[in-house]
Design a protein around this motif. Structure first.
Motif: not given
Length: 424
Positions: A382-399
């Motif tokens: 759920t959380l990963g899907g929301l981040l991916y849909r809202g900000f794209g792949v780079p958000v995982f690196g930023h976090v």
């Protein structure tokens, strides 16, 4: 620091060890772990296709995955306490029998004459007892001297790598050649074999003579397996909660990325299914090499506190690189650092936490550690899907960069013990 006395394999032999001997018990433990992980990855490789054949959409499949993670999350600490109180033989046997029930229900779900979707969800019910890896970690922690424990736990990475590669290959090959039910039936037979080996060859207990027989203080009732207070009290012991929080917080961003990895491979990297499989095989090979060979050598030269800081720093740097990647080639370049950081974090924290508790509580502590990954699998979709849909792949690196940088700064303020202070 408690629990750093002679392990079961040192000095007095653990109860129930019999004539099998410590080296053979350890070897059998590694083999059983490989068997369990191979079957698990065989299931992972066919489960999406089985769910699609039964008419489940992607949202319902997400619910199925979340249910599995939530049940394992709830069962981890309880299973660890069960392993402490009932011993290694009962723990391994319970895990393999639970897995056998799961594969039996999955095989039944493949039959057109039965309600497949209902059986598919019912197959998740044995998940709370499917914890062969924490059982193996408990045996290794019990039978290894404290200074050898990081290297011994690190060798489980070889089991994980073999299970990842062999399970993925067997799942795809057998389903293509003989149908989707074939790898499930093979996993069922393999887990029944694992249960038989556990009952006949694993010692009743791998702990020292006094570990199980410690009497409760006067006026305090004897502890039970389902005693949440006893489990949570472990987290309040000196040196436990800070390390446990580092394990959870530092590894969670990478866990979010891995939960979304299959979607990222399709949408961002534009990989076919076979190419994604090759990438996961490379991930497994790296895990085998790093956790099975590299971490043991590092643990013999540096203190665990220093290695913990190094793992968090590496994950922070990898997060920064992940935020800048734009194709699969960039991911291949940063993948060794990602695997190294995660492996080092998990092995060192597991070793530190088992040394911070008494020998009678190593299983419970490892059960708590085993709940970290299901927590990610429960919250991640759920959380990963929301981040991916809202900000794209780079958000995982930023976090990952921001979280691990903060953790590293917090660890940097703590004094680093000398190498000789690692074992008490």
């Amino acid at each position: 620091m408690q629990g750093a006395g002679a392990p079961g394999g040192q000095g007095q032999a653990p109860s129930g060890m019999g004539a099998l001997g410590r080296p053979r018990v350890l070897l059998l433990t590694y083999l059983l772990t490989t068997l369990d992980l191979t079957c698990l990855f065989m299931q992972f490789s066919v489960l999406p296709y089985l769910s699609r054949r039964l008419g489940l959409d992607s949202v319902t499949f997400g619910y199925l995955q979340t249910a599995f993670g939530a049940l394992q999350l709830l069962g981890g600490p309880m299973f660890g306490r069960f392993a402490d109180q009932r011993g290694a033989r009962a723990a391994f046997a319970a895990s393999f029998l639970a897995a056998s029930a799961l594969y039996l229900l999955l095989a039944a779900a493949c039959s057109p004459a039965l309600p497949g979707a209902a059986l598919l969800f019912a197959s998740r019910l044995p998940a709370p007892l499917m914890h062969a890896l924490p059982a193996a970690q408990m045996v290794i922690a019990d039978l290894s001297a404290p200074e050898e424990r990081p290297a011994a736990l690190g060798r489980l990475g070889l089991c994980f790598g073999v299970g990842t590669i062999l399970g993925s290959l067997l799942g795809g090959t057998l389903s293509a050649a003989c149908g989707i039910q074939c790898p499930i039936l093979v996993a069922l037979v393999a887990n029944l074999l694992g249960a038989a080996l556990s009952v006949t060859c694993i010692p009743t207990s791998t702990k020292g003579p006094g570990a199980h027989g410690q009497a409760a203080p006067p006026g305090v009732p004897e502890a039970r397996v389902f005693d949440l207070k006893a489990i949570t009290r472990l987290l309040l012991r000196p040196g436990v909660l800070p390390v446990f929080l580092v394990k959870v917080v530092s590894g969670f961003p990478s866990g979010l990325f891995m939960v979304m990895f299959s979607i990222i491979c399709m949408d961002f990297f534009r990989l076919e299914a076979a190419q994604a499989g090759y990438l996961m095989s490379a991930f497994g090979v790296l895990l085998m090499v790093i956790q099975g060979l590299v971490i043991g050598r590092l643990s013999s030269r540096f203190s665990e506190a220093a290695l913990l800081r190094a793992s968090v720093l590496v994950l922070s740097v990898v997060g920064l690189a992940m935020a800048l990647m734009s194709n699969v080639f960039h991911f291949c370049l940063l993948m060794p650092g990602l695997v190294f950081g995660l492996c080092l974090l998990n092995v060192v924290t597991d070793s530190m936490l088992t040394k911070a508790v008494s020998a009678s509580d190593t299983g419970t502590m490892l059960g708590l550690c085993a709940a970290v990954q299901p927590l990610t699998r429960t919250l991640g979709p759920t959380l990963g899907g929301l981040l991916y849909r809202g900000f794209g792949v780079p958000v995982f690196g930023h976090v990952q960069f921001a979280v691990n940088l903060l953790v590293f700064l917090a660890l940097w303020r703590q004094p680093t013990p000398r190498k000789t202070d690692k074992v008490r």
